[in-house]
Write an enzyme that holds these catalytic residues in place. Structure first.
Site, short mmCIF file in Angstrom:
data_model
loop_
_atom_site.label_atom_id
_atom_site.label_comp_id
_atom_site.label_asym_id
_atom_site.label_seq_id
_atom_site.Cartn_x
_atom_site.Cartn_y
_atom_site.Cartn_z
N TYR A 12 0.88 -1.31 0.10
CA TYR A 12 0.08 -0.08 -0.18
C TYR A 12 0.87 1.28 0.22
CZ TYR A 12 -3.21 3.39 2.15
OH TYR A 12 -3.76 4.81 2.48
N ILE A 13 1.67 1.46 0.91
CA ILE A 13 2.49 2.61 1.22
C ILE A 13 3.64 2.67 0.00
CG2 ILE A 13 4.00 4.17 2.42
CD1 ILE A 13 2.10 2.89 5.07
N LEU A 34 5.46 -10.68 -2.15
CA LEU A 34 4.29 -10.64 -2.56
C LEU A 34 3.40 -11.37 -1.36
CD1 LEU A 34 4.66 -11.04 -6.48
CD2 LEU A 34 4.36 -8.92 -5.13
N PHE A 81 10.08 -0.65 3.57
CA PHE A 81 8.48 -0.98 3.83
C PHE A 81 8.32 -2.38 4.22
CE2 PHE A 81 8.71 2.16 0.63
CZ PHE A 81 8.12 3.58 1.03
N SER A 125 6.50 3.72 13.05
CA SER A 125 5.17 4.12 13.28
C SER A 125 4.79 4.63 14.67
CB SER A 125 4.55 2.61 13.36
OG SER A 125 3.02 2.82 14.07
N ALA A 126 3.53 5.49 14.73
CA ALA A 126 3.46 6.10 15.92
C ALA A 126 3.17 5.45 17.12
CB ALA A 126 2.16 7.34 15.71
N TYR A 149 3.98 -6.27 17.43
CA TYR A 149 4.29 -5.62 16.28
C TYR A 149 4.83 -4.16 16.54
CZ TYR A 149 3.25 -2.20 12.71
OH TYR A 149 3.34 -1.05 11.79
N LYS A 153 8.88 -2.60 15.88
CA LYS A 153 9.38 -1.44 15.36
C LYS A 153 10.40 -0.76 16.19
CE LYS A 153 7.00 -1.37 11.51
NZ LYS A 153 7.42 -1.30 10.21
N ASN A 198 -8.33 -4.72 9.47
CA ASN A 198 -8.19 -4.25 10.80
C ASN A 198 -8.61 -2.65 10.95
OD1 ASN A 198 -7.50 -6.82 11.68
ND2 ASN A 198 -5.46 -6.38 10.42
N PRO A 294 -9.46 -3.79 23.03
CA PRO A 294 -8.30 -3.85 23.70
C PRO A 294 -7.13 -3.15 23.17
CG PRO A 294 -9.47 -6.02 23.64
CD PRO A 294 -10.07 -5.24 22.63
P1 NAD Z 1 1.63 -3.83 3.05
O1 NAD Z 1 1.53 -5.03 3.60
O2 NAD Z 1 0.45 -3.26 2.09
O3 NAD Z 1 3.08 -3.57 2.60
C1 NAD Z 1 4.23 -4.37 2.88
C2 NAD Z 1 4.85 -5.18 1.93
O4 NAD Z 1 5.92 -5.84 2.20
C3 NAD Z 1 3.82 -6.04 1.22
O5 NAD Z 1 3.87 -5.93 -0.32
C4 NAD Z 1 4.52 -7.45 1.51
O6 NAD Z 1 4.11 -8.36 0.30
C5 NAD Z 1 5.88 -7.06 1.63
N1 NAD Z 1 6.68 -8.00 2.52
C6 NAD Z 1 6.31 -8.38 3.83
N2 NAD Z 1 7.12 -9.03 4.33
C7 NAD Z 1 8.27 -9.33 3.41
C8 NAD Z 1 9.51 -9.66 3.45
N3 NAD Z 1 9.89 -10.53 4.23
N4 NAD Z 1 10.17 -9.76 2.31
C9 NAD Z 1 9.91 -9.02 1.16
N5 NAD Z 1 8.65 -8.41 1.12
C10 NAD Z 1 7.83 -8.57 2.24
O7 NAD Z 1 1.57 -2.61 4.22
P2 NAD Z 1 1.81 -0.92 4.29
O8 NAD Z 1 0.49 -0.28 5.00
O9 NAD Z 1 2.38 -0.45 3.02
O10 NAD Z 1 3.06 -0.91 5.26
C11 NAD Z 1 4.19 -0.61 5.05
C12 NAD Z 1 5.35 -0.44 6.12
O11 NAD Z 1 4.81 0.66 6.69
C13 NAD Z 1 5.11 -1.45 7.01
O12 NAD Z 1 6.48 -1.65 7.43
C14 NAD Z 1 4.25 -1.13 8.20
O13 NAD Z 1 4.65 -1.67 9.47
C15 NAD Z 1 4.48 0.56 8.22
N6 NAD Z 1 3.32 1.22 8.59
C16 NAD Z 1 2.10 0.96 8.16
C17 NAD Z 1 1.12 1.68 8.82
C18 NAD Z 1 -0.20 1.68 8.24
O14 NAD Z 1 -1.06 2.02 8.68
N7 NAD Z 1 -0.54 1.23 6.91
C19 NAD Z 1 1.20 2.66 9.62
C20 NAD Z 1 2.71 2.71 10.33
C21 NAD Z 1 3.44 1.88 9.79
N1 UDP Z 2 -12.17 1.63 14.64
C1 UDP Z 2 -13.45 1.35 14.94
N2 UDP Z 2 -13.90 0.41 14.23
C2 UDP Z 2 -13.10 -0.61 13.40
C3 UDP Z 2 -11.85 -0.27 13.24
C4 UDP Z 2 -11.40 0.89 14.01
O1 UDP Z 2 -14.13 2.13 15.61
O2 UDP Z 2 -13.73 -1.33 12.74
C5 UDP Z 2 -11.46 2.84 15.48
C6 UDP Z 2 -10.30 2.47 16.56
O3 UDP Z 2 -10.72 2.21 17.81
C7 UDP Z 2 -9.53 3.64 16.33
C8 UDP Z 2 -9.61 4.24 14.93
O4 UDP Z 2 -10.89 3.62 14.42
O5 UDP Z 2 -10.08 4.67 17.23
C9 UDP Z 2 -8.39 3.95 14.14
O6 UDP Z 2 -8.03 2.60 14.18
P1 UDP Z 2 -7.09 1.98 13.36
O7 UDP Z 2 -7.18 0.44 13.70
O8 UDP Z 2 -7.47 2.37 11.65
O9 UDP Z 2 -5.80 2.59 13.69
P2 UDP Z 2 -4.90 2.51 14.83
O10 UDP Z 2 -5.68 1.78 16.05
O11 UDP Z 2 -3.66 2.07 14.44
O12 UDP Z 2 -4.84 3.98 15.18
#
Ligand code: NAD
Ligand code: UDP
Length: 338
Positions: A12-13, A34, A81, A125-126, A149, A153, A198, A294
């Site tokens: 995604y990112i 993948l 990522f 991540s935050a 998780y 990080k 999620n 939780p």
């Molecule tokens: P995503 O799952 O869409 O992307 C992660 C990619 O990494 C996937 O394409 C997956 O196939 C690949 N991958 C996983 N394990 C691998 C491995 N061992 N070798 C090679 N490729 C692998 O997730 P995303 O939302 O794009 O997140 C990217 C990064 O940002 C992650 O590290 C995640 O922890 C971090 N992050 C995401 C969020 C969010 O809300 N999406 C928030 C904070 C941090």
């Molecule tokens: N949330 C919710 N219903 C859902 C998923 C999330 O009410 O099905 C709420 C969750 O409690 C939080 C906000 O939406 O207050 C963002 O949740 P998310 O899981 O997207 O991100 P994070 O918890 O990592 O901040």
């Protein structure tokens, strides 16, 4: 101009950052196993950028494969990522998370050193801040993690800090993301989780599309204006541009490691998100208040000041753009799959 290897570049990112890097004139190569994405995403990135985007299918824990990708493509920087990100799964299967995220990152670093590449941007991540002791969260806020998780990080951040202290030739950016949402305006790439989402935004989108019957609001008795949880949602294209700015900055500065929040500084509640999504997209999002989830905190939002001052970057896209682009991606994907 840099040649950047994006681990997890099909995700995604990563896919959005690939588009922003290409727009800024950098060359890109994606490296992904993948496990949580599809190769077709790279075709969509190619359609958006109008240029070929090489994809190496491999695992970051495979040091030879990473070394091969860096050498074959002449990469001189890595944006990392690749990793697993589901909190609940990390509680149930922590070894999988330590293996993929921590061991995977160590193996990646070893391969980079083998190739004499020491420029790295890392997706943190935050979540590393834990329960906020004050708001907004600045980078000096103490860290405290509550699940495996988050611990991966924080462990990676600490590992990178030790590595940077031992070898000042490193140029590392640790980016602490708040809540990335939305999709590229083309509708071609976005967040498409496997199974039941999620996270709030993809869940809202699937309920609006009729793919899920109703959204559970996780608690309405928090100490927030409307009682529902408040988060700092940031448009993924703003987040992506933050990576380009961070890469530029670390190449130009002498610090071996820097930490930046990527957020907007603005908090929105769950009910704010539902009503914005309904209003902008003219859809209904049936929802019902349920128990708290939780581990959730009441409010979490960033101080984006350091990123603004040091990177010259700030988020520009508003909540309407986040909701509209999410829905455009949902509709485009539905047409493609029809
Ligand atoms: P995503 O799952 O869409 O992307 C992660 C990619 O990494 C996937 O394409 C997956 O196939 C690949 N991958 C996983 N394990 C691998 C491995 N061992 N070798 C090679 N490729 C692998 O997730 P995303 O939302 O794009 O997140 C990217 C990064 O940002 C992650 O590290 C995640 O922890 C971090 N992050 C995401 C969020 C969010 O809300 N999406 C928030 C904070 C941090
Ligand atoms: N949330 C919710 N219903 C859902 C998923 C999330 O009410 O099905 C709420 C969750 O409690 C939080 C906000 O939406 O207050 C963002 O949740 P998310 O899981 O997207 O991100 P994070 O918890 O990592 O901040």
């Amino acid at each position: 101009m840099m040649k950047v290897l994006l681990t997890g570049g099909a995700g995604y990112i990563g896919s959005h950052v690939a588009v922003s890097l290409a727009a800024a004139g950098h060359d890109i190569v994606c490296f992904d196993n993948l496990s949580n994405s599809r190769a077709a995403v790279i075709e969509h990135v190619e359609a958006i950028t109008g240029q070929p985007v090489p994809l190496v299918v491999g695992d970051i824990r495979d040091r030879d494969a990473v070394r091969g990708a860096i050498t074959d493509h002449g990469a001189n920087a890595v944006i990392h990522f690749a990793g697993l990100k589901a909190v609940g799964e990390s509680v149930a299967d922590p070894m999988k998370y330590y293996d993929n995220n921590v061991r995977g990152t160590l193996s990646l670093i070893e391969a980079m050193v083998d190739c004499d590449v020491r420029t790295l941007v890392f997706s943190s991540s935050a979540t590393v801040y834990g329960e906020p002791q004050y708001l907004p969260l600045d980078e000096a806020h103490p860290t405290a993690v509550t699940n495996p998780y988050g611990r991966t990080k924080l462990m990676i951040e600490e590992m990178l800090s030790d590595i940077a202290a031992a070898d000042p030739a490193w140029r590392i950016a640790v980016l602490r993301y708040f809540n990335p949402v939305g999709a590229h305006d083309s509708g071609l790439i976005g967040e498409d989780p496997n199974g039941v989402p999620n996270n709030l935004m993809p869940f809202i989108s699937r309920v609006a599309a009729g793919r899920l019957p109703e959204l559970a609001v996780f608690g309405d008795d928090y100490a927030t204006p409307d009682g529902t949880g408040v988060r700092d949602y940031i448009h993924v294209d703003d987040l992506a541009e933050g990576h380009v700015a961070a890469l530029d900055r670390i190449r130009a500065q002498d610090d071996a490691l820097s930490v930046w929040n990527l957020g907007t500084g603005q908090g929105y509640s769950v009910l704010d998100m539902i009503s914005a999504f309904e209003r902008i997209n003219n859809v209904r999002v049936p929802h019902r208040v349920g128990p708290r989830r939780p581990g959730d905190v009441a409010s979490c939002y960033a101080s984006p000041d350091r990123a603004r001052d040091e990177l010259g970057w700030e988020a520009k896209r508003d909540l309407d753009a986040m909701c509209a682009s999410t829905w455009r991606f949902e509709r485009t994907a539905a047409m493609r799959n029809a």
